[in-house]
Motif scaffolding. Structure first.
Motif, PDB file in Angstrom:
ATOM      1  N   SER A 132       2.448  -9.850  -1.456  1.00 39.57           N
ATOM      2  CA  SER A 132       3.612 -10.430  -1.937  1.00 39.57           C
ATOM      3  C   SER A 132       3.674 -11.986  -2.037  1.00 39.57           C
ATOM      4  O   SER A 132       2.685 -12.528  -1.720  1.00 39.57           O
ATOM      5  CB  SER A 132       4.857 -10.166  -1.076  1.00 39.57           C
ATOM      6  N   SER A 133       4.486 -12.414  -3.221  1.00 38.02           N
ATOM      7  CA  SER A 133       4.306 -13.878  -3.303  1.00 38.02           C
ATOM      8  C   SER A 133       5.588 -14.637  -2.738  1.00 38.02           C
ATOM      9  O   SER A 133       5.382 -15.675  -2.259  1.00 38.02           O
ATOM     10  CB  SER A 133       4.637 -14.172  -5.033  1.00 38.02           C
ATOM     11  N   GLU A 134       6.612 -13.732  -1.901  1.00 36.03           N
ATOM     12  CA  GLU A 134       7.625 -14.556  -1.527  1.00 36.03           C
ATOM     13  C   GLU A 134       7.381 -14.511  -0.044  1.00 36.03           C
ATOM     14  O   GLU A 134       6.605 -13.566   0.611  1.00 36.03           O
ATOM     15  CB  GLU A 134       8.759 -13.508  -1.676  1.00 36.03           C
ATOM     16  N   MET A 135       7.544 -15.671   0.554  1.00 38.15           N
ATOM     17  CA  MET A 135       7.025 -15.958   1.884  1.00 38.15           C
ATOM     18  C   MET A 135       7.788 -14.918   3.117  1.00 38.15           C
ATOM     19  O   MET A 135       6.817 -14.739   3.884  1.00 38.15           O
ATOM     20  CB  MET A 135       7.668 -17.500   2.530  1.00 38.15           C
ATOM     21  N   SER A 136       8.728 -14.637   3.058  1.00 37.38           N
ATOM     22  CA  SER A 136       9.303 -13.819   3.934  1.00 37.38           C
ATOM     23  C   SER A 136       8.649 -12.387   4.232  1.00 37.38           C
ATOM     24  O   SER A 136       8.358 -11.634   5.126  1.00 37.38           O
ATOM     25  CB  SER A 136      10.746 -13.375   4.012  1.00 37.38           C
ATOM     26  N   ARG A 137       8.185 -11.942   2.749  1.00 40.33           N
ATOM     27  CA  ARG A 137       7.567 -10.640   2.728  1.00 40.33           C
ATOM     28  C   ARG A 137       6.114 -10.788   3.034  1.00 40.33           C
ATOM     29  O   ARG A 137       5.509 -10.089   3.611  1.00 40.33           O
ATOM     30  CB  ARG A 137       7.426 -10.214   1.245  1.00 40.33           C
ATOM     31  N   LYS A 138       5.520 -11.930   2.824  1.00 38.51           N
ATOM     32  CA  LYS A 138       4.202 -12.255   3.412  1.00 38.51           C
ATOM     33  C   LYS A 138       4.234 -12.133   4.868  1.00 38.51           C
ATOM     34  O   LYS A 138       3.138 -11.619   5.297  1.00 38.51           O
ATOM     35  CB  LYS A 138       3.600 -13.549   2.865  1.00 38.51           C
ATOM     36  N   MET A 139       5.249 -12.512   5.701  1.00 38.76           N
ATOM     37  CA  MET A 139       5.176 -12.574   7.046  1.00 38.76           C
ATOM     38  C   MET A 139       5.367 -11.116   7.599  1.00 38.76           C
ATOM     39  O   MET A 139       4.915 -10.686   8.649  1.00 38.76           O
ATOM     40  CB  MET A 139       6.241 -13.477   7.470  1.00 38.76           C
ATOM     41  N   ILE A 140       6.041 -10.356   6.779  1.00 38.67           N
ATOM     42  CA  ILE A 140       6.280  -8.881   7.123  1.00 38.67           C
ATOM     43  C   ILE A 140       4.790  -8.221   6.941  1.00 38.67           C
ATOM     44  O   ILE A 140       4.198  -7.602   7.715  1.00 38.67           O
ATOM     45  CB  ILE A 140       7.321  -8.222   6.403  1.00 38.67           C
ATOM     46  N   GLU A 141       4.233  -8.562   6.140  1.00 39.74           N
ATOM     47  CA  GLU A 141       2.870  -7.773   5.827  1.00 39.74           C
ATOM     48  C   GLU A 141       2.022  -8.461   6.758  1.00 39.74           C
ATOM     49  O   GLU A 141       0.872  -7.568   7.367  1.00 39.74           O
ATOM     50  CB  GLU A 141       2.324  -8.398   4.375  1.00 39.74           C
ATOM     51  N   TYR A 142       2.152  -9.503   7.170  1.00 35.04           N
ATOM     52  CA  TYR A 142       1.193 -10.175   8.183  1.00 35.04           C
ATOM     53  C   TYR A 142       1.294  -9.621   9.532  1.00 35.04           C
ATOM     54  O   TYR A 142       0.494  -8.894  10.269  1.00 35.04           O
ATOM     55  CB  TYR A 142       1.496 -11.670   8.378  1.00 35.04           C
ATOM     56  N   ALA A 143       2.587  -9.232   9.976  1.00 34.79           N
ATOM     57  CA  ALA A 143       2.936  -8.766  11.150  1.00 34.79           C
ATOM     58  C   ALA A 143       2.491  -7.093  11.127  1.00 34.79           C
ATOM     59  O   ALA A 143       1.819  -6.896  11.880  1.00 34.79           O
ATOM     60  CB  ALA A 143       4.244  -8.710  11.265  1.00 34.79           C
ATOM     61  N   ASP A 144       2.583  -6.574  10.121  1.00 35.00           N
ATOM     62  CA  ASP A 144       1.926  -5.245   9.836  1.00 35.00           C
ATOM     63  C   ASP A 144       0.563  -5.090  10.142  1.00 35.00           C
ATOM     64  O   ASP A 144      -0.087  -4.425  10.725  1.00 35.00           O
ATOM     65  CB  ASP A 144       2.527  -4.616   8.646  1.00 35.00           C
ATOM     66  N   TRP A 145      -0.241  -6.142   9.347  1.00 34.79           N
ATOM     67  CA  TRP A 145      -1.490  -6.294   9.622  1.00 34.79           C
ATOM     68  C   TRP A 145      -2.078  -6.667  11.001  1.00 34.79           C
ATOM     69  O   TRP A 145      -3.123  -5.959  11.246  1.00 34.79           O
ATOM     70  CB  TRP A 145      -2.189  -7.259   8.511  1.00 34.79           C
ATOM     71  N   SER A 146      -1.379  -7.354  11.674  1.00 37.72           N
ATOM     72  CA  SER A 146      -1.732  -7.747  12.872  1.00 37.72           C
ATOM     73  C   SER A 146      -1.640  -6.717  13.836  1.00 37.72           C
ATOM     74  O   SER A 146      -2.447  -6.301  14.870  1.00 37.72           O
ATOM     75  CB  SER A 146      -0.947  -8.931  13.519  1.00 37.72           C
ATOM     76  N   ILE A 147      -0.466  -5.705  13.796  1.00 40.28           N
ATOM     77  CA  ILE A 147      -0.303  -4.594  14.672  1.00 40.28           C
ATOM     78  C   ILE A 147      -1.508  -3.798  14.459  1.00 40.28           C
ATOM     79  O   ILE A 147      -2.162  -3.064  15.186  1.00 40.28           O
ATOM     80  CB  ILE A 147       1.002  -3.977  14.368  1.00 40.28           C
ATOM     81  N   GLY A 148      -2.072  -3.423  13.196  1.00 41.45           N
ATOM     82  CA  GLY A 148      -2.817  -2.691  12.881  1.00 41.45           C
ATOM     83  C   GLY A 148      -4.120  -3.120  13.255  1.00 41.45           C
ATOM     84  O   GLY A 148      -5.028  -2.227  13.867  1.00 41.45           O
ATOM     85  N   LYS A 149      -4.552  -4.178  13.276  1.00 35.33           N
ATOM     86  CA  LYS A 149      -5.773  -4.881  13.769  1.00 35.33           C
ATOM     87  C   LYS A 149      -5.820  -4.550  15.232  1.00 35.33           C
ATOM     88  O   LYS A 149      -6.979  -4.152  15.904  1.00 35.33           O
ATOM     89  CB  LYS A 149      -5.715  -6.342  13.401  1.00 35.33           C
ATOM     90  N   PHE A 150      -4.648  -4.921  15.866  1.00 32.03           N
ATOM     91  CA  PHE A 150      -4.682  -4.976  17.570  1.00 32.03           C
ATOM     92  C   PHE A 150      -4.969  -3.387  18.001  1.00 32.03           C
ATOM     93  O   PHE A 150      -5.745  -3.294  18.757  1.00 32.03           O
ATOM     94  CB  PHE A 150      -3.114  -5.024  17.960  1.00 32.03           C
ATOM     95  N   VAL A 151      -4.221  -2.448  17.198  1.00 32.88           N
ATOM     96  CA  VAL A 151      -4.668  -0.886  17.433  1.00 32.88           C
ATOM     97  C   VAL A 151      -6.054  -0.413  17.268  1.00 32.88           C
ATOM     98  O   VAL A 151      -6.654  -0.068  18.010  1.00 32.88           O
ATOM     99  CB  VAL A 151      -3.690  -0.182  16.685  1.00 32.88           C
TER     100      VAL A 151
END
Length: 215
Positions: A43-62
């Motif tokens: 995404s280009s919109e910042m709030s959407r980027k942060m949602i993607e980042y949270a999702d990526w972080s959880i996936g990396k953690f698991v």
């Protein structure tokens, strides 16, 4: 935070049970997106980027947790505090009060879906029921694997809404119906109101009397 959690869990694991709670906040203002990690948002919109980042972080953690010796004996629970705010044709947004609850333990739990409605207070009794076969939970929550709520309710400021199969208060929300059926469904309205108010009143009494359990 997740990288630190892996380090801490590896250092404390000694074969005994442990409980850890992690709260993410990266998709809340102020936004801080690290630039030194292998994450590329779509995404280009910042709030959407942060949602993607949270999702990526959880996936990396698991993914990293799978390589740890405690992984196969650990129940991971993912739950939100609230949903996304948005416009609503009702007084209170259903979307804002609709959250996921995911139990993840691939070596212990078979994949399945449960679409019944529940309250956040049901989390504790449900987890205890998964861990112990003869546990009795003395609080206002229920074990979602063994019981089903007749209604659920949520509140915002001075508003309280009750949910049943197909009703928000007395609106058919699953049909996006804005007609109020409170007159035609007076008995159901009273039942839903009593259900919510009794739990709220009992919670107040427990706090007032400093009770530690619900009987």
């Amino acid at each position: 935070m997740f990288e630190k959690a892996i380090q801490e869990l590896n250092s404390i694991d000694n074969g005994k049970p442990f409980f850890v709670c992690l709260m993410t906040a990266s998709d809340h203002n102020p936004y801080v997106l690290p630039d030194d990690i292998p994450f590329v948002p779509k995404s280009s919109e910042m709030s959407r980027k942060m949602i993607e980042y949270a999702d990526w972080s959880i996936g990396k953690f698991v993914s990293e947790a799978k390589g740890c010796k405690w992984f196969d004996n650990t129940l991971f629970i993912f739950v939100a505090d609230h949903g996304a705010s948005g416009s609503s044709i009702y007084e209170m947004s259903l979307q804002y009060h609709h959250i996921p609850l995911i139990f993840y333990a691939p070596s212990q739990i078979e994949p399945q879906e449960n679409e019944q409605f529940a309250l956040q207070i049901d989390l504790g009794p449900t987890v205890l029921g998964m861990l112990f076969s003869d546990v009795q939970s003395n609080n206002l929550g229920i074990d979602l694997q063994r019981k089903k709520r007749k209604y659920a309710f949520f509140s915002c400021d001075v508003l309280i809404h009750r949910i049943s199969d197909g009703h928000e208060g007395l609106y058919l929300y699953n049909r996006q119906d804005t007609c109020n059926y409170i007159t035609e469904e007076a008995n159901k309205a009273d039942s839903m109101r009593n259900y919510a108010f009794s739990m709220i009143q009992h919670s107040f009494n427990m706090l007032k009397n400093k009770a530690t359990s619900c009987k």
